[in-house]
Design an enzyme around this catalytic site. Sequence first.
Site, mmCIF file in Angstrom:
data_model
loop_
_atom_site.group_PDB
_atom_site.id
_atom_site.type_symbol
_atom_site.label_atom_id
_atom_site.label_comp_id
_atom_site.label_asym_id
_atom_site.label_seq_id
_atom_site.Cartn_x
_atom_site.Cartn_y
_atom_site.Cartn_z
ATOM 1 N N LYS A 66 -20.283 27.572 42.198
ATOM 2 C CA LYS A 66 -20.969 26.520 41.395
ATOM 3 C C LYS A 66 -20.677 26.708 39.953
ATOM 4 C CE LYS A 66 -25.094 23.799 41.048
ATOM 5 N NZ LYS A 66 -26.673 23.458 41.495
ATOM 6 N N SER A 79 -27.233 18.934 43.953
ATOM 7 C CA SER A 79 -26.397 19.427 43.160
ATOM 8 C C SER A 79 -25.201 20.200 43.422
ATOM 9 C CB SER A 79 -27.124 19.805 41.746
ATOM 10 O OG SER A 79 -27.834 21.111 42.052
ATOM 11 N N SER A 109 -31.518 22.455 46.471
ATOM 12 C CA SER A 109 -30.089 22.307 46.242
ATOM 13 C C SER A 109 -28.977 23.211 47.136
ATOM 14 C CB SER A 109 -29.629 22.264 44.859
ATOM 15 O OG SER A 109 -28.364 21.677 44.618
#
Length: 643
Positions: A158, A233, A257
Amino acid sequence: MSLAVVFTLAAAGAGLVVRAQPTSDRRTSGFEVQEATIGGIQDAIRNKQITTRGVVDAYLRRIKAYNGTCVQEPQGILGPIKTIAHAGQINALSTLNLRPAARATRGFDPRKARTLTSTVDDAPNMPDALETAAEQDQRFAQTGRLVGPLHGVVFAVKDQYDTFDMRTTSGADVDYANDRPPADATFVKRLREAGAIILAKANLAEYAVDGARSSFGGTFCNPYDTEREPGMSSAGSATAVAANLATCAIAEETVVSVRWPASVNSVVGLAPTQELVSRQGMMGAGLNTRVGPICRTVQDTAKVLDAYAGYDPKDELTVYSIGRKPQQPFASSANATRLDGLRIGVLREYMRPSLLTKADEESIALVNRAIASLRTLGATIVDPGAEGELFTSCIRRYAPELLNASFARQYPDLFPTGSTDQIASLLDLHANPARVAATLSLRTLNAGGFGPAGEGKYMINRYLRERGDANIKSNADLITKARFYQDPNFPDRKQAREQTERAATLDMSARLQGRFAVQTILLQCMQEQQLDALVSPMSTVPPRKLTAPREPVSNGRNAIGWSLIGQQGFPAITVPAGFTTAVWDRLPDGDGTRLSGPVPAAIPVGVDFIARPFGEPLLFRIASAYEAATHHRRPPPEFGPVH
């Protein structure tokens, strides 16, 4: 392998959508990376079916085929979007770890470059993914041994996390003097030391807030229905794994998330005990942020956690992990077939039909089947019944005393008007819990919210100060020097940064007190019923269409899933539980919305297993036994093999 690429123009004003179709030109060893596990990849390398470089090449071919734009962008990447049915693309990865020549040779957009601040990008201490793979092949040829437990395993990380060799901006389109941070996040360094190959940065909701979009990376989509949102997210991480663009990925969870993207993408996601994994090198780290792995199997998820869990002097919270990691690897717990002797409680608070809507029904039914599977596997199921609640009576006994002042603020009607003596009222509530508000349950328990206003500003400014960039030095710079998307279907990122900037004080004491109080309550409630673990729906609402209204809150339930227990430091793992056959969507209706449906749709649903802090070995035991008995994981049908 070669790709025959068919270009189709979606609609007037739309961007170009690239769909890759298989050809008959298959020049491989017979090993297919689609649905490959860590063990399968490493066995293929040992047996010389494929090289590590071949593994990376195979993932790059899939990325080339499926990682294109998945929405129409008539006004460009920063303007409003329109959805595309069956887009054949997901836009999960925003940056690729390739040097310029390798990227250009494979035809990837220059925007996918691993840095935009160094066009040469020739530093010898920054090998790209292909060079790292070639080095692993050379060492394997010389020694006959893998370089580490994650040799040949390809990761997406990420973009919230630092990678010293790749652009890190948390999805923002902002001009750093050097868009690469000076060092890896601690867990990234540990992954590399274990042999992991970091191939890409995953797209994310900008600054890890809500919504499937970032200003730099653009909109990303759910591979099971490209018109629907792919989760919170970290959904770029989850969709990359779901569509087999990477073996595993690293996500981050502050609310849901890790687990919600895992749930709606038919993959396994772990939000670990807060204090087990270092947050160092995370943009915007906070008290609740957890570094979580996402893979396609429970066993692989455990292997990833083995590589990076444990104390880091750069993150003071991990001091609590000292002496609490298991002596055996986490992966040794992830091969169970039975659950005899375990008592698992059902959190019916999160799935009472009378409190919910048509939108929730099929997800609840799938979780009920998961509960039945646990019973078949030998677990003792403690179930209060469809309309019962597992912990409510316990919570009402302990919440007034342990939450005290914050409880009084939440329920002022329980305290005499004009009285300044809260203690007398709290004593009365302790003696007679029946007087506690009937609405108090897991759905409404207040643990201090998302933290003081100053936490976001303090943490982002601390991160930027430590990064030491010459151009972007503070949150104020992120406001004035960035380009933001403008689309009413998604949260306004500039407005959020401006709101963060207005904070002037930092006071974490209420958060810490609330977290400790709720953790104490939940541990006591589990112990009273002699529960080893909990089972719960991750969410009961399928993901909305990207441009449609989100399902409104219903009796404490919101559309993105249940977050309270994980936010107090309890580890939770989401495992595929099946697929819907139909969903109900929200449509605009005058000044409000209305439910419309049912609409045929095969959307993944996940089930959560929750344990006490540092109970990951037990979670892996439960999750692996359930996975082995059910095999609910299915890859997205429109993202098949690329030949």
